[in-house]
Design a protein around this motif. Sequence first.
Motif, PDB file in Angstrom:
ATOM      1  N   ILE A 111     -37.165  15.383  -1.083  1.00 19.35           N
ATOM      2  CA  ILE A 111     -37.734  15.138   0.014  1.00 19.35           C
ATOM      3  C   ILE A 111     -36.895  16.233   1.177  1.00 19.35           C
ATOM      4  O   ILE A 111     -37.904  16.897   2.188  1.00 19.35           O
ATOM      5  CB  ILE A 111     -37.223  13.770   0.713  1.00 19.35           C
ATOM      6  N   GLU A 158     -46.022  14.154  11.619  1.00 27.91           N
ATOM      7  CA  GLU A 158     -46.908  13.120  11.203  1.00 27.91           C
ATOM      8  C   GLU A 158     -48.262  13.630  10.757  1.00 27.91           C
ATOM      9  O   GLU A 158     -48.822  13.306   9.797  1.00 27.91           O
ATOM     10  CB  GLU A 158     -46.805  11.829  12.211  1.00 27.91           C
ATOM     11  N   TRP A 257     -38.737  11.175   8.886  1.00 23.53           N
ATOM     12  CA  TRP A 257     -38.144  10.534   7.570  1.00 23.53           C
ATOM     13  C   TRP A 257     -37.323   9.559   7.700  1.00 23.53           C
ATOM     14  O   TRP A 257     -37.508   8.492   6.878  1.00 23.53           O
ATOM     15  CB  TRP A 257     -37.488  11.820   6.655  1.00 23.53           C
ATOM     16  N   LYS A 258     -36.419   9.361   8.415  1.00 21.18           N
ATOM     17  CA  LYS A 258     -35.341   8.475   8.853  1.00 21.18           C
ATOM     18  C   LYS A 258     -36.037   7.054   9.181  1.00 21.18           C
ATOM     19  O   LYS A 258     -35.216   6.060   8.991  1.00 21.18           O
ATOM     20  CB  LYS A 258     -34.222   8.868   9.787  1.00 21.18           C
ATOM     21  N   ARG A 260     -38.473   5.577   7.885  1.00 25.96           N
ATOM     22  CA  ARG A 260     -38.917   4.974   6.550  1.00 25.96           C
ATOM     23  C   ARG A 260     -40.071   4.106   6.738  1.00 25.96           C
ATOM     24  O   ARG A 260     -40.395   3.115   6.372  1.00 25.96           O
ATOM     25  CB  ARG A 260     -37.863   3.981   6.228  1.00 25.96           C
ATOM     26  N   GLU A 263     -45.183   7.277   6.542  1.00 26.04           N
ATOM     27  CA  GLU A 263     -45.077   8.891   6.363  1.00 26.04           C
ATOM     28  C   GLU A 263     -44.235   9.060   5.351  1.00 26.04           C
ATOM     29  O   GLU A 263     -44.418   9.827   4.288  1.00 26.04           O
ATOM     30  CB  GLU A 263     -44.915   9.778   7.695  1.00 26.04           C
ATOM     31  N   SER A 264     -43.036   8.391   5.277  1.00 25.28           N
ATOM     32  CA  SER A 264     -41.989   8.534   4.450  1.00 25.28           C
ATOM     33  C   SER A 264     -42.352   8.157   3.062  1.00 25.28           C
ATOM     34  O   SER A 264     -42.085   8.609   2.126  1.00 25.28           O
ATOM     35  CB  SER A 264     -40.448   7.573   4.993  1.00 25.28           C
ATOM     36  N   ARG A 265     -43.143   6.930   2.927  1.00 27.16           N
ATOM     37  CA  ARG A 265     -43.501   6.394   1.729  1.00 27.16           C
ATOM     38  C   ARG A 265     -44.603   7.447   1.195  1.00 27.16           C
ATOM     39  O   ARG A 265     -44.674   7.512  -0.105  1.00 27.16           O
ATOM     40  CB  ARG A 265     -44.145   4.978   1.690  1.00 27.16           C
ATOM     41  N   CYS A 268     -42.579  10.255  -0.379  1.00 28.10           N
ATOM     42  CA  CYS A 268     -42.202   9.720  -1.705  1.00 28.10           C
ATOM     43  C   CYS A 268     -43.106   9.593  -2.810  1.00 28.10           C
ATOM     44  O   CYS A 268     -42.787  10.158  -4.044  1.00 28.10           O
ATOM     45  CB  CYS A 268     -41.536   8.330  -1.457  1.00 28.10           C
ATOM     46  N   CYS A 282     -36.134   7.028  -2.698  1.00 30.48           N
ATOM     47  CA  CYS A 282     -37.715   6.980  -2.426  1.00 30.48           C
ATOM     48  C   CYS A 282     -38.065   5.965  -3.501  1.00 30.48           C
ATOM     49  O   CYS A 282     -39.114   5.218  -3.033  1.00 30.48           O
ATOM     50  CB  CYS A 282     -38.127   8.358  -2.821  1.00 30.48           C
TER      51      CYS A 282
END
Length: 292
Positions: A111, A158, A257-258, A260, A263-265, A268, A282
């Motif tokens: 990441i 994003e 990213w922070k 969660r 977009e974070s998923r 991952c 992740c």
Amino acid sequence: MKLARQELGLQNKDADFYPKRHKQFWTHWPQRGVAYVSNSTGSNSLPSSFLHSPIWKCANDDIRKNLVKHIPNAKEVSIYCSGRFECWPDVIGGMENIQHACIVAVVRDPISHFLSAYNEYEVRLNAKKTMKDRSKSDMLAHPLNFERFAFGEEKRFEQFIVDFLTAPNELFGENEIHHVYSMTGILEGLNRKYQRQLDGYLPSLHNLEKKYPAFLKETCPHVLPESAFESWKEDERYHHPSEADKAGFRAAANSVWKKRGPESRALCVLRAMDYMLATTSCLLMIFAKTST
């Protein structure tokens, strides 16, 4: 790619999908490495040459410059024999010697790698030369969706993820996009072209000036000279201009990213190949979502 798009609610019918280009995400292999040939003749158990195989956004410039500085007769090479550098097999005496080479690489948290690579992509994309090249192909008149948001805005990052996952031709027409590709391409490339695997890899960039020389001493002790195992001095380190983050690209990516969120998923899932040998936040995040 399909699973990552699903995390963002993007249906396959919404994607201008280019399988060959998405395949490059996992198979791209930067070519500019550093090779060294020892004085030994080599055997099945005693490598006679050394290769640092590069991965973009894994301190590649820093490592390359210090290897050439600290190891007499080490030289930059083209691993798959294209471009302006000498062909790696030629440097080490032919294809038959590749099986006796000690081959290493450096990786980082996947990441962190993507976020850093996005930052450099943006910096390069908006450099004067790149913008001039893009205008020649009429790309400035038709900006990508993420380019419609301001520098340093979270919405810009994003939308970049959405643009990347839907594979528009304009985005994959940029060479700079290779920076965000998976770190796994080195494995596929070594096996496909040379039927080789890595002899070892350093899994982090932390304290690199000490840990990388120590890693070399542990992994390739019989092929490299003692000078290769000396710690680097701080003034020998190379820092990429994008690290300054003057436009706030990296800060915005970090903030997204922070959160969660989706977009974070998606990131991952996208980097699952890089994470496959480790239990990480992740994977825990993905499993927690699918079990609820």
